[in-house]
Design an enzyme around this catalytic site. Sequence first.
Site, PDB file in Angstrom:
ATOM      1  N   ASN A   1       1.475   4.743   7.477  1.00  9.83           N
ATOM      2  CA  ASN A   1       1.342   3.401   6.933  1.00  9.83           C
ATOM      3  C   ASN A   1       2.091   2.482   7.285  1.00  9.83           C
ATOM      4  OD1 ASN A   1       0.156   2.023   4.350  1.00  9.83           O
ATOM      5  ND2 ASN A   1       2.320   1.630   4.096  1.00  9.83           N
TER       6      ASN A   1
ATOM      7  N   THR B   1      -1.490  -7.304   0.165  1.00  3.09           N
ATOM      8  CA  THR B   1      -0.093  -6.868   0.708  1.00  3.09           C
ATOM      9  C   THR B   1       0.822  -8.199   1.326  1.00  3.09           C
ATOM     10  OG1 THR B   1      -0.728  -6.492   2.755  1.00  3.09           O
ATOM     11  CG2 THR B   1      -1.046  -4.809   1.309  1.00  3.09           C
TER      12      THR B   1
ATOM     13  N   ASP C   1      10.952   3.736   4.759  1.00  2.00           N
ATOM     14  CA  ASP C   1      10.985   2.558   4.867  1.00  2.00           C
ATOM     15  C   ASP C   1      12.074   1.642   5.395  1.00  2.00           C
ATOM     16  OD1 ASP C   1       8.927  -0.040   3.428  1.00  2.00           O
ATOM     17  OD2 ASP C   1      10.698  -0.658   4.216  1.00  2.00           O
TER      18      ASP C   1
ATOM     19  N   ASP D   1      13.904   4.724  11.522  1.00  3.62           N
ATOM     20  CA  ASP D   1      12.765   4.019  12.241  1.00  3.62           C
ATOM     21  C   ASP D   1      11.794   5.119  13.020  1.00  3.62           C
ATOM     22  OD1 ASP D   1      11.347   2.518  14.085  1.00  3.62           O
ATOM     23  OD2 ASP D   1      12.978   1.802  15.445  1.00  3.62           O
ATOM     24  N   ILE D   2      10.745   5.286  12.310  1.00  4.30           N
ATOM     25  CA  ILE D   2       9.675   6.311  12.664  1.00  4.30           C
ATOM     26  C   ILE D   2       9.082   6.056  13.909  1.00  4.30           C
ATOM     27  CG2 ILE D   2       9.670   7.553  10.481  1.00  4.30           C
ATOM     28  CD1 ILE D   2       7.137   4.867  11.777  1.00  4.30           C
TER      29      ILE D   2
ATOM     30  N   LEU E   1       0.934  -1.260   0.042  1.00  3.52           N
ATOM     31  CA  LEU E   1       0.098   0.007  -0.169  1.00  3.52           C
ATOM     32  C   LEU E   1       0.766   1.234  -0.114  1.00  3.52           C
ATOM     33  CD1 LEU E   1      -2.680  -1.196   2.547  1.00  3.52           C
ATOM     34  CD2 LEU E   1      -3.287  -0.439   0.027  1.00  3.52           C
TER      35      LEU E   1
ATOM     36  N   LYS F   1      -4.729  -1.094  15.510  1.00  2.00           N
ATOM     37  CA  LYS F   1      -5.481  -0.350  14.533  1.00  2.00           C
ATOM     38  C   LYS F   1      -6.672   0.648  15.368  1.00  2.00           C
ATOM     39  CE  LYS F   1      -3.201  -1.206  11.069  1.00  2.00           C
ATOM     40  NZ  LYS F   1      -2.343  -0.114  10.332  1.00  2.00           N
TER      41      LYS F   1
ATOM     42  N   TYR G   1      -2.543  -6.515  16.673  1.00  2.00           N
ATOM     43  CA  TYR G   1      -2.827  -5.585  15.608  1.00  2.00           C
ATOM     44  C   TYR G   1      -4.102  -5.179  15.774  1.00  2.00           C
ATOM     45  CZ  TYR G   1      -3.806  -4.970  10.404  1.00  2.00           C
ATOM     46  OH  TYR G   1      -3.781  -4.468   9.329  1.00  2.00           O
TER      47      TYR G   1
END
Length: 305
Positions: free
Chosen positions: A102, A207, A40, A75-76, A21, A177, A173
């Site tokens: 994302n 994905t 990334d 690394d965000i 995505l 989310k 997860y």
Amino acid sequence: MSGPLLCEGRVVIVTGAGRGLGRAHALAYAAEGARIVVNDLGVGLDGTPGPDSPAARVVAEIRAAGGQAVAHGGDIATTEGAASLVRTALETYGRLDTLVNNAGFLRDRMLVNLDEDDWDAVLRVHLKGHFLPLKHAAAHWRAEARDGRTPRARVVNTSSGAGLLGSVGQGNYSAAKAGIIGLTLVAAAELGRYGVQVNAIAPAARTRMTERAFADTMAAPRADSFDAMAPENVSPLVVWLGASASTGVTGRVFETEGGRITVMEGWRPGPTADKGARWTPSEAGDTALKLLAQAEVPGAVYGAR
């Protein structure tokens, strides 16, 4: 003649943009005239480092098509990584207009088998990895607004059907989310005064995270058929939400899949009863059962999207 490009001159950050995505979003924004920071870390599905540089490959794709892009491999989910992400946009292009959060990965387990490390890792990348880039981007936009340069800034967060309805085997997860939706609503309320709009999507697409877990659903169709699970189907809405054309749209969650877009409507009051005094436990139980009989049946619990 074609019309003006939707994002001409805008600078857009996309995290987790090396594949799937994120890659589709980065390419779609570039096709609409945006300059892209492709973030990334280059890790595997479980979050461990990989040997290649997917961000650099996406940058090369964008440049080969005549666009402008720069790679960011930080690394965000760390303060320094998120801060350097925003700095990369400002130092390279002199501005920042849109942040698309994302990045993510999976470590699926049933709850009784879910290790604390797997819980922490997924919450860190998905939820903290949304919060920190948002925090640093918002600090920049607030400073701009206070200096009289109110931006037309946009944030697009990535939730999931698992965050809306839950998903068996994905407690970590689903929690992350769902947290992203809460973060989206708070950010939209807090940042509107600075010219920032914040929305979220709950996409369904093919994905690395979905094609193994849902192989039958995510399988590519025949060459002459519409590929409903192609990640590129999600990107047009993401591009529009990140453009100035979306003025006035904030604090919303959209489910998007194939050719379908749905505005999701979250928790709202259903059947209610008020005694005007304290219930006994038995009374409370009897009343709850009566209210549940009048209420809508919850949606099905399903897998990662």
